[in-house]
Write an enzyme that holds these catalytic residues in place. Structure first.
Site, mmCIF file in Angstrom:
data_model
loop_
_atom_site.group_PDB
_atom_site.id
_atom_site.type_symbol
_atom_site.label_atom_id
_atom_site.label_comp_id
_atom_site.label_asym_id
_atom_site.label_seq_id
_atom_site.Cartn_x
_atom_site.Cartn_y
_atom_site.Cartn_z
ATOM 1 N N ASN A 1 0.825 -1.218 0.000
ATOM 2 C CA ASN A 1 0.000 0.000 0.000
ATOM 3 C C ASN A 1 0.856 1.263 0.000
ATOM 4 O O ASN A 1 0.583 2.188 -0.753
ATOM 5 C CB ASN A 1 -0.960 0.009 1.204
ATOM 6 C CG ASN A 1 -2.005 -1.087 1.095
ATOM 7 O OD1 ASN A 1 -2.062 -1.796 0.084
ATOM 8 N ND2 ASN A 1 -2.821 -1.243 2.124
ATOM 9 N N HIS B 1 -20.022 36.808 -28.953
ATOM 10 C CA HIS B 1 -21.131 36.043 -29.563
ATOM 11 C C HIS B 1 -20.783 35.577 -30.973
ATOM 12 O O HIS B 1 -21.674 35.368 -31.798
ATOM 13 C CB HIS B 1 -22.416 36.876 -29.627
ATOM 14 C CG HIS B 1 -22.779 37.560 -28.358
ATOM 15 N ND1 HIS B 1 -23.617 37.013 -27.409
ATOM 16 C CD2 HIS B 1 -22.370 38.760 -27.848
ATOM 17 C CE1 HIS B 1 -23.740 37.851 -26.390
ATOM 18 N NE2 HIS B 1 -22.972 38.910 -26.628
ATOM 19 N N SER C 1 -7.853 15.347 -48.558
ATOM 20 C CA SER C 1 -9.108 14.603 -48.643
ATOM 21 C C SER C 1 -8.971 13.598 -49.767
ATOM 22 O O SER C 1 -8.265 13.835 -50.750
ATOM 23 C CB SER C 1 -10.251 15.570 -48.923
ATOM 24 O OG SER C 1 -11.269 14.930 -49.657
HETATM 25 N N1 ARG Z 1 -1.971 -3.417 -7.092
HETATM 26 C C1 ARG Z 1 -2.376 -2.853 -5.861
HETATM 27 C C2 ARG Z 1 -2.853 -1.413 -6.056
HETATM 28 O O1 ARG Z 1 -2.490 -0.797 -7.029
HETATM 29 C C3 ARG Z 1 -1.207 -2.838 -4.954
HETATM 30 C C4 ARG Z 1 -1.578 -2.802 -3.523
HETATM 31 C C5 ARG Z 1 -2.108 -4.097 -3.121
HETATM 32 N N2 ARG Z 1 -2.490 -4.054 -1.735
HETATM 33 C C6 ARG Z 1 -3.500 -4.791 -1.230
HETATM 34 N N3 ARG Z 1 -3.762 -4.649 0.005
HETATM 35 N N4 ARG Z 1 -4.202 -5.611 -1.980
HETATM 36 O O2 ARG Z 1 -3.605 -0.907 -5.279
#
Ligand code: ARG
Length: 449
Positions: A111, A157, A279
């Protein structure tokens, strides 16, 4: 264990795998070198807190450096059966170096890895976008200066309205880019904060030194609160996309003007021959397809913030797999916008201007306000002057004096292109590119030694 109703064994798992991985294996290629850089910073920090041995660090860094080189050469691949860039890098490292390769993930989660990768990717792309903006800006200012004496009709306009000039027209788009850069700068500042160390979104029980990775990667600061850092997924993309949409809106409007002004019914400008297309049936055609495509692409780019909003809206805090879809919306936009900016810069610099448009009597009435103002300067109250010129026009006796005298800032006779260029210089200087590039170079050099 009870089987799910829809479980048909392995085949289903493969399908689930295909569906959940989605376009990640394609998108993550763009993140590869950034993922490696992030890992270099992370393990350098891990060594400093004793989670990697002193003698292991150079070995790991050298291994990562090799993967970085592969990625830079466009030779990094995510193998069949490997889910994403994060797994691939760790796999390659472990294959080459053995068990020590397995140490790099301590104190991390995919993450915060992907959060970081997206920020490093966006930083690089924002820098490239500013270079392309600078090209287009210079082309516009040069054309504005070159044609500052050439008058053209201004419209409201789409009805002829007041005298304008090519100096004004080109210069307007240059100044629009200045404000787009201000938005991009705000997006840059939000991008240039380090989310690394937020791990899965709640930090880690390892005593991570987040300030150290912040410095190693050249960030202005970190995203301090680890929950907020995770909330940045999508927020960064949305903010950058808004800035890109603003640039795209400038370019799209310019493209529309250029297509219209190049039409025979206007005949204000000529696009370079090599930028027009023919064209298959009408032998005389020189169509402005390039600007038409730029217009459509730039209009499409303006939908990206909305697409991002639709993906992230109504998600509570914390990680969700929804966020993965951001990549396929966000990553390709840079190449498309850069293409449009580069094309526009080239065509703009080649545009030829019709300096004699106003010789045509159909534009005579754009000088009506000039005449009213002349009478006012000679002492007549404005409303009386307005009425006199109005009745002269109605009676067919209005004779325009085609010399215009506009002196205030930003007008035909006083374009303020120097001031506009200064605004551009000032906003450009506020991006911390040098700090970022120096840090990345240091990290790479450190890894190579
Ligand atoms: N491919 C995932 C994304 O882009 C990576 C993170 C995956 N993390 C998870 N908890 N499944 O979010």
């Amino acid at each position: 264990m009870a089987q799910k109703l829809w479980d048909k064994g392995k085949a289903v798992n493969a399908e689930i795998e295909r569906f959940t991985v989605g376009r990640d294996r394609e998108m993550d290629i763009y993140l590869a070198k950034h993922d490696v850089l992030g890992s270099m910073a992370h393990i350098t920090m891990l060594e400093s807190i004793g989670l990697i041995k002193k003698e292991e660090l150079p070995v790991l860094l050298a291994g990562l450096r090799n993967i970085y080189t592969l990625a830079e050469k466009g030779q990094f691949e995510i193998e069949e059966g490997v889910e994403d860039v994060h797994s691939q890098v760790e796999l390659m490292l472990t294959r080459k170096l053995g068990d020590v390769g397995k140490k790099i993930h301590s104190g991390r989660s995919r993450n915060d890895q992907v959060l970081l990768d997206m920020k490093l990717f966006a930083r690089e792309q924002i820098q490239l976008i500013t270079e392309d903006i600078s090209l287009l800006f210079s082309a516009l200012i040069a054309q504005s200066e070159r044609h500052k004496e050439a008058l053209m009709p201004g419209y409201t306009h789409l009805q002829i309205a007041m005298p304008s000039s090519f100096g004004l027209w080109f210069g307007a788009y240059a100044e629009s880019l200045v404000d787009d850069m201000e938005l991009l700068l705000a997006a840059w500042k939000i991008t240039n904060r380090n989310p690394l160390g937020s791990a899965a979104g709640y930090g880690s029980s390892f005593p991570l030194n987040r300030q150290m990775t912040t410095n190693l990667l050249g960030f202005d600061s970190m995203d301090y609160n680890v929950i907020y850092a995770q909330m940045g997924r999508g927020k960064m993309e949305r903010t950058v996309a808004f800035a890109l949409a603003s640039i795209a809106a400038t370019v799209s409007k310019l493209a529309f003007d250029a297509c219209m002004f190049a039409s025979q019914n206007f005949d204000f400008i000529k696009l370079p021959d090599e930028c027009t297309t023919g064209s298959s049936i009408m032998p005389h055609k020189k169509n402005p397809d390039v600007f038409e495509l730029i217009r459509a692409k730039c209009n499409k780019i303006q939908s990206i913030p909305q697409q991002i909003i639709m993906i992230i809206n109504n998600l509570p805090s914390g990680y969700f797999r929804d966020l993965q879809i951001l990549k396929e919306v966000f990553i390709p936009v840079f190449k498309e916008l850069r293409d449009c900016l580069q094309m526009s810069a080239y065509i703009v610099s080649e545009i030829k201007v019709n300096e004699r448009i106003l010789d045509d009597a159909k534009y005579d009435l754009i000088f009506s306000v000039e005449e009213v103002n002349r009478l006012v300067l000679n002492g007549m109250p404005f409303r009386d002057a307005y009425k006199k010129v109005g009745s002269d026009i109605e009676n067919g006796v209005f004779k325009p004096d085609k010399k215009v005298q506009h002196v205030h800032e930003g007008s035909i006779g006083n374009l303020c292109n120097d001031e506009i260029s200064l605004l551009m210089q000032n906003v450009t200087a506020k991006f911390s590119f040098k700090q970022v590039n120096d840090a990345i170079n240091n990290l790479l050099t450190f890894a190579a030694n």
